[in-house]
Design a protein around this motif. Sequence first.
Motif, PDB file in Angstrom:
ATOM      1  N   MET A   9     -10.604 -11.129 -17.916  1.00  0.00           N
ATOM      2  CA  MET A   9      -9.554 -10.542 -18.751  1.00  0.00           C
ATOM      3  C   MET A   9      -8.421 -10.025 -17.848  1.00  0.00           C
ATOM      4  N   PRO A  10      -7.241 -10.647 -17.922  1.00  0.00           N
ATOM      5  CA  PRO A  10      -6.135 -10.221 -17.053  1.00  0.00           C
ATOM      6  C   PRO A  10      -5.805  -8.732 -17.185  1.00  0.00           C
ATOM      7  N   LEU A  11      -5.820  -8.208 -18.403  1.00  0.00           N
ATOM      8  CA  LEU A  11      -5.495  -6.792 -18.600  1.00  0.00           C
ATOM      9  C   LEU A  11      -6.494  -5.902 -17.869  1.00  0.00           C
ATOM     10  N   MET A  12      -7.777  -6.216 -17.958  1.00  0.00           N
ATOM     11  CA  MET A  12      -8.792  -5.403 -17.283  1.00  0.00           C
ATOM     12  C   MET A  12      -8.658  -5.493 -15.770  1.00  0.00           C
ATOM     13  N   ARG A  13      -8.387  -6.696 -15.257  1.00  0.00           N
ATOM     14  CA  ARG A  13      -8.166  -6.853 -13.811  1.00  0.00           C
ATOM     15  C   ARG A  13      -7.017  -5.981 -13.358  1.00  0.00           C
ATOM     16  N   HIS A  14      -5.937  -5.988 -14.119  1.00  0.00           N
ATOM     17  CA  HIS A  14      -4.749  -5.221 -13.728  1.00  0.00           C
ATOM     18  C   HIS A  14      -4.991  -3.719 -13.835  1.00  0.00           C
ATOM     19  N   VAL A  15      -5.732  -3.301 -14.846  1.00  0.00           N
ATOM     20  CA  VAL A  15      -6.087  -1.879 -14.970  1.00  0.00           C
ATOM     21  C   VAL A  15      -6.912  -1.456 -13.752  1.00  0.00           C
ATOM     22  N   LEU A  16      -7.912  -2.251 -13.401  1.00  0.00           N
ATOM     23  CA  LEU A  16      -8.753  -1.945 -12.237  1.00  0.00           C
ATOM     24  C   LEU A  16      -7.932  -1.903 -10.949  1.00  0.00           C
ATOM     25  N   ILE A  17      -7.084  -2.883 -10.770  1.00  0.00           N
ATOM     26  CA  ILE A  17      -6.262  -2.946  -9.557  1.00  0.00           C
ATOM     27  C   ILE A  17      -5.335  -1.740  -9.486  1.00  0.00           C
TER      28      ILE A  17
END
Length: 132
Positions: A9-17
Motif C-alpha cells: 500500500m503506497p500510503l502506508m509505505r509513505h506514512v512509515l517512511i
Amino acid sequence: MKVLVVDDMPLMRHVLINMLRKLKYTDITEATDGMQAVSYLKKQKFDLLVTDLNMPKMDGTMLIDKVKHELACHKMAILVVTCEDNRRTLLKLISARVDGIIVKPFCLNTLEKQLQCIATKRGKQPLKSQVL
C-alpha cells in the motif's frame, strides 16, 4: 542505519517512511512486495527490515522465512507492521523470532518505542529523535 520498508500500500509505505524520517532515520529504501524486497536484499545490506504481512506475489511471512533461512541477513532486525491481531498470527511471528511487532493503526510513539526496544535487544544505541 539502513532501513528497508516493505508494504504493497503506497500510503502506508509513505506514512512509515515519514515517521522514520521524523525519528531521524534517513537511509530508507522502499519495496512494494516481498519479491522486490528480496531483490534489494540480495544487492544491499540493511540494518532493519520493516514489513507488512499481507502483500501480493510474496507476503511478509514468506519474506521473513527467506530472510531467516536463505539470505545472508542474520544481523538485520525485522519489525512487522500488520493489521492482523489474531493470536495465532502473532504467535507465529514470535516463533519466527522477529524483533518487533506493531499492529495497525499505530502512532509515532509506538514506532519509536519498538525501534528503541529492537536497538536495546541488539545491543545498539537507538537514534535520538526530537519528537515531542
